[in-house]
Design an enzyme around this catalytic site. Structure first.
Site, short mmCIF file in Angstrom:
data_model
loop_
_atom_site.label_atom_id
_atom_site.label_comp_id
_atom_site.label_asym_id
_atom_site.label_seq_id
_atom_site.Cartn_x
_atom_site.Cartn_y
_atom_site.Cartn_z
N HIS A 1 -2.65 -3.64 10.81
CA HIS A 1 -1.61 -4.16 9.91
C HIS A 1 -1.72 -3.51 8.53
CE1 HIS A 1 -0.09 -7.54 12.41
NE2 HIS A 1 -1.27 -7.37 12.99
N CYS B 1 1.58 -2.79 15.35
CA CYS B 1 0.91 -3.72 16.27
C CYS B 1 1.74 -3.90 17.55
CB CYS B 1 0.62 -5.05 15.58
SG CYS B 1 -0.70 -5.99 16.42
N GLU C 1 0.40 -3.58 6.29
CA GLU C 1 1.09 -4.44 5.33
C GLU C 1 0.21 -5.56 4.79
OE1 GLU C 1 1.53 -6.46 9.30
OE2 GLU C 1 1.50 -4.40 8.55
#
Length: 752
Positions: free
Chosen positions: A176, A86, A178
């Protein structure tokens, strides 16, 4: 054991990245972006402890809110693997000279399907990963540095979701991985921690990214993953879906659209090529463009018909209407509104459907919604399909604008017989602009009889002048015109025309109404009257017979035959009533006006034919639309009350009656009663202006009601410059009809 340095840009997602790295053996060490120096990081690397770096997400802009991150990336490229997430991606792109700007959509906690190239960090990951997005900025493909390549995009909108350095082991993702809502996140991290050193190839060959000099990545991987689509391919796919959905709507099925066309419900055409070549100067194709993939929002709330009228009144030869909804925020309804808005202009611009036309159905749509031509993009169509769509468009009367970007595409356009070719300076695969594209393609034309147009990236007179010298006939201008504060001035300067001169308004014409005999007619003609009105309303005191009207008509025609006036071409960029009043003013005079009130259309048409009327005046409650069926110009009366209330229809509506007459709202509603209305109301109506002119073009009117030789000068002065004719009846009469001295005095008072 070495470790992964995780630079925290003050974002809570850093914990998730830490957990993923730890779970796949990455041994993460976290430090915030303002709590460590580059010198300390260099020391870690020199000691052999630091093996890779991850730049975390974070709020703000990479130049102002990323702390040491950019310096770390600049130092680490070529030394060790780097992954940006990001904000990390934005740091990498910005550092290498790319543009970080509005992504065209705001996503906070939303998921998108991501398609990727299946190599690097995406090695062996499935396609169309559900991925969580928290951002409004992204890398812009048209400014992406050449050292970077796009690795992933959103499936639905084509926003960049991943980039990779072509030489160094530097990867980045905008989304993202994660997040618990993202798929394949730990697999991506596992791929990253397997990378060694600072360059692709060698011990990193397992992930499929070629080393420098080994060539580009293959178009498709062995697992069947598609090659990364260009912007053009994404739009192509989306438009196919859009058309498929439109064809399923009952009102817009192919059969219903075809039926509507067969019933001629579409507006009439003009010749697109003819409109281009008849323009005495460089033809401007003015574009209505709310947004674009390269610029994002330009004028998202713009009114298409209002903008179209600005363009038309400024002198545009063509109005290009973007009808693609996803990236350009256009619609077919925009185009229909534009077509209706310019319909009443004397030499209206041609209407171009600017879209990614892929089927005959889309051409039918264009015709139904008012287009005179469509855009066919060679880069989007197979040669056979291009030929079929070109021929089909021509069969409907629409010569297409065929768009090319290089000599190869030009050859295809010429092979199918294209008459108008546009050269797009913007490569639609990557949206980069090369202003020399038009020049190169023009050189390949070898003097063929083709109207050549330059498309996109044109914003100055210097741009236009260069192309005109090379034989370009038309230029398409979008964003620059949409942003111009003075559309007419900018358009004229663009093509090198001087500012318009202010021409003094001539004195108003004079209409003597209520002519009852050839003697009355002679008095009016000898005094210099421009229009003579005869009342053909049974039961009124000034009504005359058809035979008397014919005698007056013969007298008028005889007097007119001695006139030396010649018709003039109205201004191509004048609004309806202004152009019509100019045409009537330029005709040989005098002209005979037949006045009717609440009579049948058939009676009116018979009288026009039997008497030889030059104009018809509708003095009652007749529909304005009757003007379409009456073969001579129509004057429509509108009655103004003492309070300024106007009755009679839509007074400013263009395209029907050619002239507006303002009269007092008398008790009988018939006029000719010697009653005036407050002239300041006429001034207000005049200053409201023609439709689309924003008050800059006065509304021309015929002023009537209670005028006399004594007050007509004052009436003209108070009403203002929009009075192009004054109408008198009882004000110049005596017991036996018109009075010579009064008629002469009235004309003199008007002429000065």
């Amino acid at each position: 054991m070495g470790f992964t340095l995780l630079i925290d840009n003050y974002d809570s997602f850093t914990w998730n990245i830490y957990a993923d790295l730890a779970s796949v053996g990455g041994n993460p060490f976290v430090v915030r972006n303002d709590k460590i120096t580059l010198k300390e990081i260099e020391g870690m690397f020199a000691d052999g402890e630091l093996e890779r770096i991850v730049i975390s997400p974070g709020p703000g802009h990479p130049r102002t809110d990323s702390g040491v991150s950019r310096d770390v990336i600049a130092w680490g490229m070529g030394k060790l693997p780097i992954l940006g997430v990001c904000m990390g991606l934005e740091c990498i792109v910005d550092l290498l000279g790319g543009e970080i700007a509005y992504a065209g959509e705001i996503k906070h906690g939303k998921t998108s399907l991501v398609q990727h190239d299946s190599i690097g960090v995406f090695h062996n990951l499935p396609q169309f990963l559900s991925s969580t997005r928290y951002h409004s900025l992204s890398a812009q493909i048209q400014s992406l540095p050449s050292v970077l390549q796009v690795t992933s995009t959103t499936k639905e909108s084509g926003v960049i979701m991943g980039v990779r350095h072509r030489t160094f082991t530097v990867e980045a993702v905008q989304y993202h991985p994660e997040s618990c809502m993202s798929e394949g996140g730990r697999g991506l991290m596992a791929n990253f921690i397997q990378m060694k050193g600072g360059k692709w190839g060698g011990e990193n060959a397992w992930c499929g990214v070629p080393a420098e000099g080994e060539g580009e990545q293959p178009k498709a991987k062995t697992n069947g993953a598609p090659s990364l689509p260009t912007i053009l391919n994404k739009i192509h796919a989306q438009r196919l879906l859009d058309v498929e959905q439109a064809e399923k709507i009952p009102a817009t099925t192919p059969a219903n659209v075809s039926t509507s066309l067969s019933l001629y419900t579409s507006p009439p055409l003009i010749n697109f090529r003819g409109r281009m070549v008849s323009t005495p100067h460089t033809a401007v194709m003015a574009e209505i463009k709310r947004a674009s993939p390269s610029k994002g929002d330009i004028a998202p709330t713009a009114s298409a018909p209002q903008q179209a009228l600005k363009y038309a009144l400024a002198g545009a030869s063509v109005i290009s209407v973007l009808t693609e909804p996803t990236w350009f925020k256009g619609s077919l309804l925009d185009m229909l509104a534009v077509r209706n808005a310019v319909d009443s202009l004397p030499n209206r611009p041609a209407i171009l459907r600017k879209d990614f036309v892929l089927s005959k159905y889309m051409i039918d749509e264009a015709r139904l919604y008012g287009a005179d031509t469509v855009l066919l993009i060679v880069a989007m169509l197979e040669p056979q399909q291009l030929k079929e769509l070109y021929d089909y468009s021509v069969s409907l009367g629409m010569e297409p604008l065929v768009e090319v970007n290089n000599p190869t595409e030009l050859s295809l356009a010429l092979e199918i017989g294209s008459k108008v070719i546009g050269v797009n300076n913007r490569n639609l695969h990557d949206f980069n602009v090369d202003m020399s594209t038009t020049s190169r393609v023009n050189a390949a034309l070898n003097g063929r009889d083709v109207v050549l147009c330059a498309l996109s990236g044109i914003s100055s007179h210097e741009d236009v002048e260069k192309y005109v010298k090379e034989g370009v006939k038309g230029v398409l201008v979008g964003e620059a015109l949409m942003r111009a504060s003075d559309t007419k001035a900018f358009l004229r300067s663009l093509i090198g025309l001087p500012p318009l001169e202010v021409v003094p308004k001539p004195r108003p014409l004079v209409k003597i109404c209520g002519i009852r005999s050839t003697n009355d007619a002679k008095l009016a003609i000898n005094a210099g009257a421009d229009l003579l009105g005869v009342i053909l309303v049974p039961g009124t005191k000034r009504c005359i017979s058809t035979s008397t009207a014919r005698e007056i008509s013969a007298l008028v025609q005889s007097a007119r035959s001695q006139s030396s006036s010649k018709p003039l071409e109205p201004s191509l960029s004048s609004p309806w009533f202004t152009s019509q009043s100019a045409l009537l003013s330029s005709r040989r005079k005098p002209l005979l006006v037949g006045v009717f009130q609440n009579q049948s259309l058939s009676d009116i048409l018979s009288a026009v034919d039997e008497i030889g009327l030059d104009l018809v005046q509708l003095h009652g409650d007749e529909p304005q639309a009757w003007a379409k069926f009456i073969p001579v110009p129509v004057v429509k009366v509108f009655r103004v009350s003492p309070e300024g209330i106007v009755r009679g229809g839509e007074i400013r509506r263009p395209g029907l009656n050619q002239a507006i007459l303002l009269d007092a709202g008398g008790a009988s509603g018939g006029g000719g009663e010697g009653k005036a209305f407050p002239w300041e109301h006429a001034k207000r109506l005049i200053q409201s202006g023609e439709v689309g002119s924003e008050g800059h073009v006065p509304l021309p009117v015929i002023l009537a009601g209670g005028l006399t030789p004594e007050n007509v000068g004052q009436a003209i002065e108070q009403a203002g410059e929009g009075v192009w004719c004054v109408d008198v009846s009882s004000g110049v009469e005596g017991e036996g009809g018109k009075v010579k001295e009064k008629v002469e005095a009235f004309v003199k008072a008007v002429r000065g």
